[in-house]
Design a protein around this motif. Sequence first.
Motif, PDB file in Angstrom:
ATOM      1  N   TYR A   1      -1.990 -20.026  12.789  1.00  0.00           N
ATOM      2  CA  TYR A   1      -1.584 -19.960  11.684  1.00  0.00           C
ATOM      3  C   TYR A   1      -0.891 -18.898  11.036  1.00  0.00           C
ATOM      4  O   TYR A   1      -1.088 -17.746  10.958  1.00  0.00           O
ATOM      5  CB  TYR A   1      -2.885 -20.192  10.128  1.00  0.00           C
ATOM      6  N   LEU A   2       0.974 -19.431  10.805  1.00  0.00           N
ATOM      7  CA  LEU A   2       1.097 -17.942  10.888  1.00  0.00           C
ATOM      8  C   LEU A   2       1.859 -17.450   9.517  1.00  0.00           C
ATOM      9  O   LEU A   2       1.949 -19.150   8.784  1.00  0.00           O
ATOM     10  CB  LEU A   2       3.190 -17.763  11.242  1.00  0.00           C
ATOM     11  N   LEU A   3       1.670 -17.313   8.527  1.00  0.00           N
ATOM     12  CA  LEU A   3       1.677 -17.203   7.744  1.00  0.00           C
ATOM     13  C   LEU A   3       2.663 -15.768   6.590  1.00  0.00           C
ATOM     14  O   LEU A   3       2.464 -14.339   7.626  1.00  0.00           O
ATOM     15  CB  LEU A   3       0.401 -16.420   7.045  1.00  0.00           C
ATOM     16  N   ARG A   4       3.511 -16.232   6.179  1.00  0.00           N
ATOM     17  CA  ARG A   4       4.430 -14.952   5.544  1.00  0.00           C
ATOM     18  C   ARG A   4       3.990 -14.651   4.155  1.00  0.00           C
ATOM     19  O   ARG A   4       3.160 -15.129   3.113  1.00  0.00           O
ATOM     20  CB  ARG A   4       6.460 -15.619   4.991  1.00  0.00           C
ATOM     21  N   HIS A   5       3.711 -13.052   4.419  1.00  0.00           N
ATOM     22  CA  HIS A   5       3.641 -11.897   2.997  1.00  0.00           C
ATOM     23  C   HIS A   5       3.977 -13.127   1.549  1.00  0.00           C
ATOM     24  O   HIS A   5       5.441 -13.824   1.849  1.00  0.00           O
ATOM     25  CB  HIS A   5       4.204 -10.608   3.074  1.00  0.00           C
ATOM     26  N   GLY A   6       3.680 -12.105   0.523  1.00  0.00           N
ATOM     27  CA  GLY A   6       4.383 -12.906  -0.182  1.00  0.00           C
ATOM     28  C   GLY A   6       5.016 -12.341  -1.520  1.00  0.00           C
ATOM     29  O   GLY A   6       5.862 -11.194  -0.399  1.00  0.00           O
ATOM     30  N   ALA A   7       5.485 -13.240  -2.621  1.00  0.00           N
ATOM     31  CA  ALA A   7       6.652 -11.579  -3.972  1.00  0.00           C
ATOM     32  C   ALA A   7       6.358 -10.885  -3.154  1.00  0.00           C
ATOM     33  O   ALA A   7       5.356 -10.147  -3.416  1.00  0.00           O
ATOM     34  CB  ALA A   7       6.940 -12.520  -4.390  1.00  0.00           C
ATOM     35  N   LEU A   8       7.377  -9.627  -3.665  1.00  0.00           N
ATOM     36  CA  LEU A   8       7.293  -8.350  -3.326  1.00  0.00           C
ATOM     37  C   LEU A   8       7.011  -7.883  -4.820  1.00  0.00           C
ATOM     38  O   LEU A   8       7.830  -7.972  -6.179  1.00  0.00           O
ATOM     39  CB  LEU A   8       8.245  -7.612  -2.456  1.00  0.00           C
ATOM     40  N   VAL A   9       7.157  -6.393  -5.442  1.00  0.00           N
ATOM     41  CA  VAL A   9       6.806  -5.609  -6.591  1.00  0.00           C
ATOM     42  C   VAL A   9       8.308  -6.102  -6.884  1.00  0.00           C
ATOM     43  O   VAL A   9       8.933  -5.596  -7.779  1.00  0.00           O
ATOM     44  CB  VAL A   9       6.621  -4.786  -6.483  1.00  0.00           C
ATOM     45  N   GLN A  10       9.348  -5.530  -5.971  1.00  0.00           N
ATOM     46  CA  GLN A  10      11.004  -5.254  -5.953  1.00  0.00           C
ATOM     47  C   GLN A  10      11.696  -6.375  -5.835  1.00  0.00           C
ATOM     48  O   GLN A  10      11.603  -6.375  -4.701  1.00  0.00           O
ATOM     49  CB  GLN A  10      11.387  -4.402  -5.693  1.00  0.00           C
ATOM     50  N   SER A  11      13.002  -6.829  -6.073  1.00  0.00           N
ATOM     51  CA  SER A  11      13.088  -8.347  -5.587  1.00  0.00           C
ATOM     52  C   SER A  11      14.717  -8.173  -5.808  1.00  0.00           C
ATOM     53  O   SER A  11      15.178  -6.573  -6.284  1.00  0.00           O
ATOM     54  CB  SER A  11      13.030  -9.198  -6.426  1.00  0.00           C
ATOM     55  N   GLY A  12      14.910  -9.299  -4.872  1.00  0.00           N
ATOM     56  CA  GLY A  12      16.155  -8.661  -4.863  1.00  0.00           C
ATOM     57  C   GLY A  12      17.049  -7.606  -3.606  1.00  0.00           C
ATOM     58  O   GLY A  12      18.245  -6.835  -3.321  1.00  0.00           O
ATOM     59  N   ILE A  13      16.603  -7.138  -2.580  1.00  0.00           N
ATOM     60  CA  ILE A  13      16.432  -5.965  -2.071  1.00  0.00           C
ATOM     61  C   ILE A  13      16.708  -6.945  -0.680  1.00  0.00           C
ATOM     62  O   ILE A  13      15.704  -7.762  -0.430  1.00  0.00           O
ATOM     63  CB  ILE A  13      15.778  -5.143  -1.768  1.00  0.00           C
ATOM     64  N   LEU A  14      17.197  -6.023   0.800  1.00  0.00           N
ATOM     65  CA  LEU A  14      17.160  -6.721   2.074  1.00  0.00           C
ATOM     66  C   LEU A  14      15.956  -6.018   2.553  1.00  0.00           C
ATOM     67  O   LEU A  14      15.615  -4.331   2.555  1.00  0.00           O
ATOM     68  CB  LEU A  14      18.445  -6.337   2.895  1.00  0.00           C
ATOM     69  N   CYS A  15      14.711  -6.613   2.686  1.00  0.00           N
ATOM     70  CA  CYS A  15      13.525  -5.879   2.755  1.00  0.00           C
ATOM     71  C   CYS A  15      13.146  -5.726   4.434  1.00  0.00           C
ATOM     72  O   CYS A  15      12.695  -6.727   4.662  1.00  0.00           O
ATOM     73  CB  CYS A  15      13.010  -6.299   2.034  1.00  0.00           C
ATOM     74  N   GLY A  16      13.162  -5.088   5.237  1.00  0.00           N
ATOM     75  CA  GLY A  16      13.305  -5.294   6.569  1.00  0.00           C
ATOM     76  C   GLY A  16      11.520  -3.833   6.379  1.00  0.00           C
ATOM     77  O   GLY A  16      10.684  -4.456   6.896  1.00  0.00           O
ATOM     78  N   ARG A  17      11.711  -2.889   7.394  1.00  0.00           N
ATOM     79  CA  ARG A  17      10.890  -2.108   7.472  1.00  0.00           C
ATOM     80  C   ARG A  17      10.872  -1.269   6.252  1.00  0.00           C
ATOM     81  O   ARG A  17       9.697  -0.049   6.259  1.00  0.00           O
ATOM     82  CB  ARG A  17      11.828  -0.867   8.667  1.00  0.00           C
ATOM     83  N   THR A  18      11.811  -1.703   4.998  1.00  0.00           N
ATOM     84  CA  THR A  18      11.488  -0.560   4.421  1.00  0.00           C
ATOM     85  C   THR A  18       9.842  -1.141   3.566  1.00  0.00           C
ATOM     86  O   THR A  18       9.513  -3.011   3.682  1.00  0.00           O
ATOM     87  CB  THR A  18      12.347  -1.239   3.118  1.00  0.00           C
ATOM     88  N   ASP A  19       8.724  -0.025   2.949  1.00  0.00           N
ATOM     89  CA  ASP A  19       7.711  -0.646   2.763  1.00  0.00           C
ATOM     90  C   ASP A  19       6.866  -1.195   1.538  1.00  0.00           C
ATOM     91  O   ASP A  19       6.431  -0.134   1.200  1.00  0.00           O
ATOM     92  CB  ASP A  19       6.274   0.720   3.685  1.00  0.00           C
TER      93      ASP A  19
ATOM     94  N   VAL B   1      -0.457 -12.612   9.552  1.00  0.00           N
ATOM     95  CA  VAL B   1      -0.053 -12.605   8.624  1.00  0.00           C
ATOM     96  C   VAL B   1       1.558 -11.395   8.890  1.00  0.00           C
ATOM     97  O   VAL B   1       1.642  -9.990   9.716  1.00  0.00           O
ATOM     98  CB  VAL B   1      -0.276 -11.702   7.499  1.00  0.00           C
ATOM     99  N   SER B   2       2.793 -12.296   8.806  1.00  0.00           N
ATOM    100  CA  SER B   2       4.012 -11.773   9.453  1.00  0.00           C
ATOM    101  C   SER B   2       5.101 -11.556   7.927  1.00  0.00           C
ATOM    102  O   SER B   2       4.849 -12.212   6.971  1.00  0.00           O
ATOM    103  CB  SER B   2       3.606 -12.161  10.471  1.00  0.00           C
ATOM    104  N   HIS B   3       6.499 -11.327   8.081  1.00  0.00           N
ATOM    105  CA  HIS B   3       7.287 -11.670   8.045  1.00  0.00           C
ATOM    106  C   HIS B   3       8.187 -13.271   8.204  1.00  0.00           C
ATOM    107  O   HIS B   3       8.115 -13.980   9.503  1.00  0.00           O
ATOM    108  CB  HIS B   3       8.247 -10.457   8.143  1.00  0.00           C
ATOM    109  N   GLY B   4       9.762 -13.424   7.192  1.00  0.00           N
ATOM    110  CA  GLY B   4      10.148 -14.512   7.482  1.00  0.00           C
ATOM    111  C   GLY B   4      10.893 -14.138   8.826  1.00  0.00           C
ATOM    112  O   GLY B   4      10.951 -16.036   9.149  1.00  0.00           O
ATOM    113  N   GLY B   5      11.360 -13.173   9.170  1.00  0.00           N
ATOM    114  CA  GLY B   5      11.960 -13.189  10.521  1.00  0.00           C
ATOM    115  C   GLY B   5      11.098 -13.106  11.596  1.00  0.00           C
ATOM    116  O   GLY B   5      11.977 -13.961  12.889  1.00  0.00           O
ATOM    117  N   VAL B   6      10.186 -12.904  11.896  1.00  0.00           N
ATOM    118  CA  VAL B   6       9.329 -13.082  12.722  1.00  0.00           C
ATOM    119  C   VAL B   6       8.900 -14.162  13.133  1.00  0.00           C
ATOM    120  O   VAL B   6       9.083 -15.327  14.411  1.00  0.00           O
ATOM    121  CB  VAL B   6       8.218 -11.885  12.656  1.00  0.00           C
TER     122      VAL B   6
END
Length: 245
Positions: A7-25, A192-197
Motif C-alpha cells: 500500500y503506497l500512501l502519499r502524505h496529507g495536506a501541509l500547513v503551508q500550501s502553494g509551494i514546491l515542496c521537495g526536500r523542504t521539511d 508512506v512517501s511522496h507523490g513523485g516517488v
Amino acid sequence: MSVANIYLLRHGALVQSGILCGRTDIALSDQGEQQLIEATKNLPKISQCYSSPLIRCRQFAQQYGQQHGLCVQVFAELQEMNFGDWDGKSYQTLWQPELQPELQPELQPELQVTPQSAQQRAQPTKEKLTTLGDFWQNPWQYQPPNGETMIDFTQRVDHFWQNLLAELIQAEQEQKQNESQSSQQQENILVVSHGGVIRYILAKVLGLPLPGVNHMTNIDVPYGGLIHLQVIIDDSGNAWPKLML
C-alpha cells in the motif's frame, strides 16, 4: 506461490500550501493528518511499514506504527525529489522567474572593449535560464538549479523498490523450505512517501515508457491517496507486481 500487498500512501495536506515542496521539511496540517487516518482505517493487518524521513510522512508512520505494534523503517530513498533552488518557493514565483532575482543569470561586469572582446560579445553567451515549465515538459533533460537530476532520483527509488521485491522473494523461499508451516502469512506492507516517488513506482509497475513524462502528467496521486499494489511471487522466485483498482 505467494501473494503480498503493498500500500503506497502519499502524505496529507501541509500547513503551508502553494509551494514546491521537495526536500523542504514541512509538517502536515490538521486536515492532512485526518486524510491519512481516513485512508488507512480499513487497511488489513500491516506486517511492515516503511517511510520517508521527511516529517510529513514520518510523523504519521511512527504514530501508525505505535498504534499497531510495528517498527517503522525509515529510508532516505523514499524522500521526494530535491528541487534545489526551487525547493520551498511558491509556484507563483517559480512560474514568474523575474520575481526571483536570485535565480536570474549573474550579469558580467563591464570590461574594456578590445577587438577580441567585441568579437566575443557578438557571440550569444547568455544561457537560457531553466524554468519550472522546462522541467515539467522534460525532466530528463532539464535539472532544477542545484537540485537532483531525474536519473539520480529514479536510481534511488529503484534501489528501494528492487530491494523490497527481493525481500518478498526471499521470504517466499524461506516459507517453502519450512514444510511444517501449514499456512503462509500474507505480507501487507505500508509505504508512506511522496507523490513523485509513488508516480514513478506506478510507472514501473504499469510498464510506462521510461525515460518519459507520462507518469508525471497523466497520474494524479492526491494528498492522502492510497494505491494498492499486489505482488505475486511465483514458484521460480519471480516477482509480478500489478495495480489493484
